[in-house]
Design a protein around this motif. Structure first.
Motif, mmCIF file in Angstrom:
data_model
loop_
_atom_site.group_PDB
_atom_site.id
_atom_site.type_symbol
_atom_site.label_atom_id
_atom_site.label_comp_id
_atom_site.label_asym_id
_atom_site.label_seq_id
_atom_site.Cartn_x
_atom_site.Cartn_y
_atom_site.Cartn_z
ATOM 1 N N PRO A 42 0.803 -1.236 0.000
ATOM 2 C CA PRO A 42 0.000 0.000 0.000
ATOM 3 C C PRO A 42 0.833 1.284 0.000
ATOM 4 O O PRO A 42 0.455 2.262 -0.649
ATOM 5 N N HIS A 43 1.995 1.293 0.698
ATOM 6 C CA HIS A 43 2.761 2.553 0.753
ATOM 7 C C HIS A 43 3.262 2.964 -0.629
ATOM 8 O O HIS A 43 3.523 4.143 -0.861
ATOM 9 N N CYS A 44 3.370 2.005 -1.556
ATOM 10 C CA CYS A 44 3.780 2.341 -2.925
ATOM 11 C C CYS A 44 2.644 3.012 -3.685
ATOM 12 O O CYS A 44 2.859 3.661 -4.706
ATOM 13 N N ARG A 45 1.425 2.812 -3.193
ATOM 14 C CA ARG A 45 0.235 3.323 -3.883
ATOM 15 C C ARG A 45 -0.202 4.701 -3.347
ATOM 16 O O ARG A 45 -1.147 5.284 -3.857
ATOM 17 N N ILE A 46 0.436 5.170 -2.272
ATOM 18 C CA ILE A 46 0.016 6.458 -1.697
ATOM 19 C C ILE A 46 0.300 7.575 -2.692
ATOM 20 O O ILE A 46 1.414 7.722 -3.179
ATOM 21 N N GLY B 106 11.131 5.413 -9.561
ATOM 22 C CA GLY B 106 10.511 5.922 -10.780
ATOM 23 C C GLY B 106 9.714 4.920 -11.590
ATOM 24 O O GLY B 106 9.536 5.100 -12.801
ATOM 25 N N VAL B 107 9.232 3.843 -10.945
ATOM 26 C CA VAL B 107 8.447 2.845 -11.705
ATOM 27 C C VAL B 107 6.939 3.043 -11.526
ATOM 28 O O VAL B 107 6.146 2.372 -12.181
ATOM 29 N N PHE B 108 6.554 3.966 -10.610
ATOM 30 C CA PHE B 108 5.133 4.283 -10.413
ATOM 31 C C PHE B 108 4.866 5.723 -10.841
ATOM 32 O O PHE B 108 5.726 6.592 -10.677
ATOM 33 N N ASP B 109 3.646 5.968 -11.347
ATOM 34 C CA ASP B 109 3.256 7.360 -11.591
ATOM 35 C C ASP B 109 2.713 7.955 -10.293
ATOM 36 O O ASP B 109 2.713 7.291 -9.239
ATOM 37 N N PRO C 141 6.577 -2.319 -17.263
ATOM 38 C CA PRO C 141 5.982 -3.649 -17.025
ATOM 39 C C PRO C 141 6.294 -4.113 -15.598
ATOM 40 O O PRO C 141 7.394 -3.883 -15.088
ATOM 41 N N LYS C 142 5.311 -4.747 -14.973
ATOM 42 C CA LYS C 142 5.432 -5.155 -13.569
ATOM 43 C C LYS C 142 6.730 -5.914 -13.292
ATOM 44 O O LYS C 142 7.431 -5.667 -12.312
ATOM 45 N N GLU C 143 7.069 -6.840 -14.212
ATOM 46 C CA GLU C 143 8.245 -7.683 -13.984
ATOM 47 C C GLU C 143 9.561 -6.904 -14.135
ATOM 48 O O GLU C 143 10.621 -7.373 -13.724
ATOM 49 N N ARG C 144 9.486 -5.682 -14.704
ATOM 50 C CA ARG C 144 10.681 -4.836 -14.845
ATOM 51 C C ARG C 144 10.780 -3.778 -13.744
ATOM 52 O O ARG C 144 11.656 -2.931 -13.770
ATOM 53 N N SER C 145 9.845 -3.832 -12.784
ATOM 54 C CA SER C 145 9.751 -2.755 -11.785
ATOM 55 C C SER C 145 10.559 -3.028 -10.524
ATOM 56 O O SER C 145 10.851 -2.123 -9.753
ATOM 57 N N LEU C 146 10.912 -4.292 -10.304
ATOM 58 C CA LEU C 146 11.442 -4.688 -8.998
ATOM 59 C C LEU C 146 12.952 -4.554 -8.891
ATOM 60 O O LEU C 146 13.691 -4.861 -9.828
ATOM 61 N N PRO D 156 17.461 -4.325 -16.627
ATOM 62 C CA PRO D 156 18.161 -3.700 -17.758
ATOM 63 C C PRO D 156 17.947 -2.191 -17.772
ATOM 64 O O PRO D 156 16.820 -1.721 -17.621
ATOM 65 N N GLY D 157 19.039 -1.451 -17.918
ATOM 66 C CA GLY D 157 18.935 0.005 -18.064
ATOM 67 C C GLY D 157 18.677 0.771 -16.793
ATOM 68 O O GLY D 157 19.174 1.878 -16.624
ATOM 69 N N ILE D 158 17.906 0.193 -15.846
ATOM 70 C CA ILE D 158 17.567 0.956 -14.620
ATOM 71 C C ILE D 158 18.093 0.307 -13.341
ATOM 72 O O ILE D 158 17.983 0.898 -12.268
ATOM 73 N N GLY D 159 18.660 -0.908 -13.444
ATOM 74 C CA GLY D 159 19.188 -1.557 -12.236
ATOM 75 C C GLY D 159 20.287 -0.697 -11.638
ATOM 76 O O GLY D 159 21.338 -0.491 -12.241
ATOM 77 N N GLY D 160 20.043 -0.151 -10.450
ATOM 78 C CA GLY D 160 20.893 0.904 -9.893
ATOM 79 C C GLY D 160 22.256 0.425 -9.425
ATOM 80 O O GLY D 160 22.480 -0.761 -9.167
ATOM 81 N N GLU D 161 23.164 1.382 -9.299
ATOM 82 C CA GLU D 161 24.488 1.133 -8.730
ATOM 83 C C GLU D 161 24.341 0.743 -7.255
ATOM 84 O O GLU D 161 23.476 1.262 -6.548
ATOM 85 N N VAL D 162 25.171 -0.169 -6.790
ATOM 86 C CA VAL D 162 25.293 -0.451 -5.356
ATOM 87 C C VAL D 162 26.672 0.055 -4.949
ATOM 88 O O VAL D 162 27.696 -0.420 -5.446
ATOM 89 N N THR D 163 26.686 1.059 -4.079
ATOM 90 C CA THR D 163 27.940 1.734 -3.730
ATOM 91 C C THR D 163 28.801 0.835 -2.828
ATOM 92 O O THR D 163 28.295 -0.126 -2.242
ATOM 93 N N PRO D 164 30.107 1.133 -2.719
ATOM 94 C CA PRO D 164 30.986 0.294 -1.901
ATOM 95 C C PRO D 164 30.466 0.138 -0.473
ATOM 96 O O PRO D 164 30.068 1.127 0.163
#
Length: 291
Positions: free
Chosen positions: A47-51, A84-87, A95-100, A147-155
């Motif tokens: 639910p907190h993602c839907r607020i 940035g996967v929700f409006d 796509p849902k499977e690309r959001s996680l 792909p394209g959005i998988g974020g950096e994980v810092t040291p």
């Protein structure tokens, strides 16, 4: 089952990490991925993602909901999304499977396939060869590195988040379910960086305060030239010492980099910090590996 040689053990002790190609078969990797596809298909978005928020107070409610969802996820299977996967109405714009970003933290307890891999004879043999007397499973995660959005994980060092006294009792097992390459965000390590302790801890804050966690100390600056990349094939395993410094770059490619990873602790004469975000619960105590 012996999967480690004496020289493997020595290399792990020297470097703080170890690469083992071919730990899982292609079929095992595909089965884990297929099961996760089903889990994602059936997921309820938290639910907190839907607020939909427009005021500071609503923004704060959203971040509190998110923090509470995380800190109570140790004995559950929960969903964590990329930015940035929700409006602004809380609907998917990808796509849902690309959001996680990841699914965690108790796949090893509730999903039979993941449980079987986690408690396999190979994993037990590896732990025994490394001299772990009473290993317990702390947590597990499926990481997507989209792909394209998988974020950096810092040291970072895993013991920042999973702190024990004494140190040196936690180990991560990171299994590539697809090839991990320089382009899609393979791991990078500073060899030998596991022998200098840690400089930062993530701790729970006192009850009734917000945020629910905070950092004590700060991450050191690391010379970029010290990091060594570890590309690995599908089915390969990376063993990660709790104090070794590692990172991964953003996934700038068109390929995902799916991983199943879990952490274990040798509980023999070890104190798990009550300040860690992750705590065992009545519903799910830390599970012994050797049972």
């Amino acid at each position: 089952m012996d999967v480690l040689t004496d020289s493997d053990v020595q290399r792990y002790q020297d470097d703080g990490y170890l690469i083992l190609e071919g730990f899982l078969t292609e079929a095992e990797c595909d089965a884990l991925r297929a099961r996760m596809k089903d889990i994602v298909e059936q997921m309820d978005v938290p639910p907190h993602c839907r607020i939909q928020f427009s005021t500071n107070q609503e923004e704060q409610l959203k971040s509190q909901g998110s923090a509470d969802y995380f800190i109570t996820s140790g004995d559950k299977i929960r969903f964590f999304f990329e930015k940035g996967v929700f409006d602004d109405k809380g609907e998917f714009i990808v796509p849902k499977e690309r959001s996680l970003n990841k699914v965690g933290h108790a796949l090893h307890a509730y999903e039979p396939l993941y449980k079987r891999i986690t408690h396999s004879e190979k994993v037990k043999g590896l732990a025994k060869k490394l001299g772990l007397q009473s290993p317990v499973i702390l947590q597990s995660m499926y990481i997507f590195k989209q792909p394209g959005i998988g974020g950096e994980v810092t040291p970072h060092q895993d013991a920042t988040f999973l702190y024990t006294e004494p140190l040196g009792r936690v180990m991560g097992l990171w299994i590539a379910l697809e090839d991990a390459t320089l382009e899609n965000g393979c791991l990078w390590f500073i060899p030998g960086s596991h022998s200098n302790g840690i400089s930062r801890r993530m701790v729970r804050t006192p009850k009734g305060t917000f945020p629910l966690t905070d950092f004590v100390g700060c991450e050191q600056e690391y010379d970029d030239k010290l990091f060594v990349p570890t590309p690995i094939k599908k089915g390969g395993l990376v063993l990660i010492h709790g104090e070794v410094v590692h990172r991964s770059a953003q996934n700038s490619s068109s390929d995902s980099r799916h991983v199943y990873t879990f952490h274990m602790m040798d509980s023999h004469e070890t104190r798990w910090s009550p300040e860690n975000w992750l705590q065992p619960t009545e519903e799910l105590p830390f599970t012994p590996l050797y049972t």
